[in-house]
Enzyme design. Structure first.
Site, PDB file in Angstrom:
ATOM      1  N   LYS A  74      -2.113  -1.640  -3.916  1.00 11.91           N
ATOM      2  CA  LYS A  74      -3.045  -0.346  -3.813  1.00 11.91           C
ATOM      3  C   LYS A  74      -2.256   0.944  -4.031  1.00 11.91           C
ATOM      4  O   LYS A  74      -1.322   1.031  -3.422  1.00 11.91           O
ATOM      5  CB  LYS A  74      -3.846  -0.339  -2.684  1.00 11.91           C
ATOM      6  N   LYS A 112       0.901  -1.282   0.059  1.00 12.01           N
ATOM      7  CA  LYS A 112      -0.123  -0.030   0.044  1.00 12.01           C
ATOM      8  C   LYS A 112       0.926   1.281  -0.079  1.00 12.01           C
ATOM      9  O   LYS A 112       1.700   1.376   1.039  1.00 12.01           O
ATOM     10  CB  LYS A 112      -0.865  -0.124   1.309  1.00 12.01           C
TER      11      LYS A 112
HETATM   12  C1  PBG Z   1      -7.346   3.432   5.627  1.00 12.06           C
HETATM   13  C2  PBG Z   1      -7.694   3.298   4.200  1.00 12.06           C
HETATM   14  C3  PBG Z   1      -7.390   4.252   3.021  1.00 12.06           C
HETATM   15  C4  PBG Z   1      -7.856   3.627   1.988  1.00 12.06           C
HETATM   16  C5  PBG Z   1      -8.297   2.508   2.178  1.00 12.06           C
HETATM   17  N1  PBG Z   1      -8.238   2.028   3.663  1.00 12.06           N
HETATM   18  C6  PBG Z   1      -6.876   5.574   3.172  1.00 12.06           C
HETATM   19  C7  PBG Z   1      -5.607   5.953   3.694  1.00 12.06           C
HETATM   20  O1  PBG Z   1      -4.622   5.091   3.794  1.00 12.06           O
HETATM   21  O2  PBG Z   1      -5.216   7.257   3.649  1.00 12.06           O
HETATM   22  C8  PBG Z   1      -7.947   4.307   0.659  1.00 12.06           C
HETATM   23  C9  PBG Z   1      -9.174   3.918  -0.138  1.00 12.06           C
HETATM   24  C10 PBG Z   1      -9.359   4.803  -1.209  1.00 12.06           C
HETATM   25  O3  PBG Z   1      -8.863   5.884  -1.684  1.00 12.06           O
HETATM   26  O4  PBG Z   1     -10.283   4.411  -2.194  1.00 12.06           O
HETATM   27  N2  PBG Z   1      -6.011   3.305   5.952  1.00 12.06           N
END
Ligand code: PBG
Length: 327
Positions: A252, A199
């Protein structure tokens, strides 16, 4: 053999032959729809930066889930916004927390739906970071090891409430091992974990953070989420998560990271998921609204590209729309 014997266009002359030789195809059965739950009753609150996507209270979310299942989308990823936030994210693992109540309601009324819950603390913390904030250490203000216990507790409470699969998105080190051990100990050895393994610290989460009110109050997430410059590190993260017990690994965002999806697909033998995030959705929608791209074609093409890169499952805000499109 080469031109004029070789003519690749022979296999492009009609839709039938193009489909016969297509190397990849898309099916609704591979798609997961994210759903946002907020406090209240009878609430359907549109998210301005994500046209077509709403935040729901538990009751209206259940209705939306029924529609989803009716359209052929059988998996949803649940994100909650709690009534209150504090420094220990206590509403993240409360028995009567918003995600827990949603899971129970969904299990009761939409039994066909595969319920996946996002496990993270950011929406539940008063400061908006994904873990416990302590004094600044070498790796920043977010304390890794003390956050693990809360993440494990949250995961177990989701499983207890009926979640079929747990998706940790916090990017703390060692969280998959802690969560796996806690689930096993609580009697949920059969609950799979889909880890947000690679991520990235991405600008493309902007619309999501507005919706969830989860942007960090100070600093950013770059001391725990990955640097967009890195590919080898993604493979390291993925290997660690699998070693700790991850059943599915996720990359992601998706479209700007197709090379990462491909590399992960080639490196591991567990299913690979890709998350087409809020900013990707917002970009496509914004351009389509202006008539700058054809929405149907752009949606199909982006989802096909993610699949071609190597994703087995795709989490996308277009899941429901795509299901309608192929009906
Ligand atoms: C929580 C999380 C996030 C997303 C999914 N889980 C945001 C982040 O890490 O700031 C992003 C999902 C999206 O942008 O569609 N940590």
């Amino acid at each position: 053999m080469s031109f004029p014997q070789e003519r690749p266009r022979r296999l492009r002359q009609s839709a039938v032959i193009r489909r016969l030789v297509a190397e990849n195809s898309l099916s609704v059965s591979q798609l997961i729809q994210p759903l946002f739950v907020i406090p209240g009753e009878r609430v359907t609150l549109p998210i301005p930066s994500m046209p077509g996507i709403n935040q729901y209270s538990v009751d209206t979310l259940v209705e939306e889930a029924k529609t989803l299942v009716g359209s052929g989308v059988l998996a949803a990823l649940i994100f909650g916004t709690p009534e209150t936030k504090d420094a220990n994210a206590s509403r993240a693992y409360a028995e009567d927390g918003i995600v827990q109540r949603t899971c129970r309601a969904l299990r009761e009324t939409v039994p066909e739906l595969w319920i996946i819950t996002d496990v993270c603390l950011c929406a539940y913390m008063s400061h908006g970071h994904c873990g416990i904030v302590r004094e600044r250490s070498a790796t920043g203000a977010v304390d890794n090891d003390s956050s693990l216990e809360l993440l494990a507790k949250t995961s177990v409470s989701h499983a207890r409430a009926g979640a079929h699969m747990i998706a940790p998105s916090d990017m703390m080190d060692g969280r998959i091992g802690s969560i796996r051990a806690a689930l096993d100990e609580a009697g949920f050895a059969d609950t799979p974990i889909m880890s947000y393994a690679a991520k990235y610290s991405s600008a493309f989460y902007g619309p999501f953070r507005d919706a969830q009110d989860s942007a960090p109050e100070m600093g950013d997430r770059s001391t725990y989420q990955m640097d967009p410059a890195n590919l080898r590190e993604a493979l390291r993260e993925v290997r660690l998560d699998i070693a700790e017990g991850s059943d599915i690994v996720m990359v992601k965002p998706a479209m700007p990271y197709l090379d990462v999806i491909r590399a992960v697909r080639e490196a591991v033998d567990v299913p690979v998921a890709a998350y087409q995030v809020s900013g990707e959705y917002a970009m496509l929608k914004a351009a389509a609204e202006r008539g700058w791209v054809d929405e149907r074609r752009a949606v199909r093409e982006s989802l096909t590209a993610i699949r071609r890169a190597g994703a087995d499952l795709t989490i996308t805000y277009f899941a429901k729309e795509f299901a309608k499109l192929v009906r």
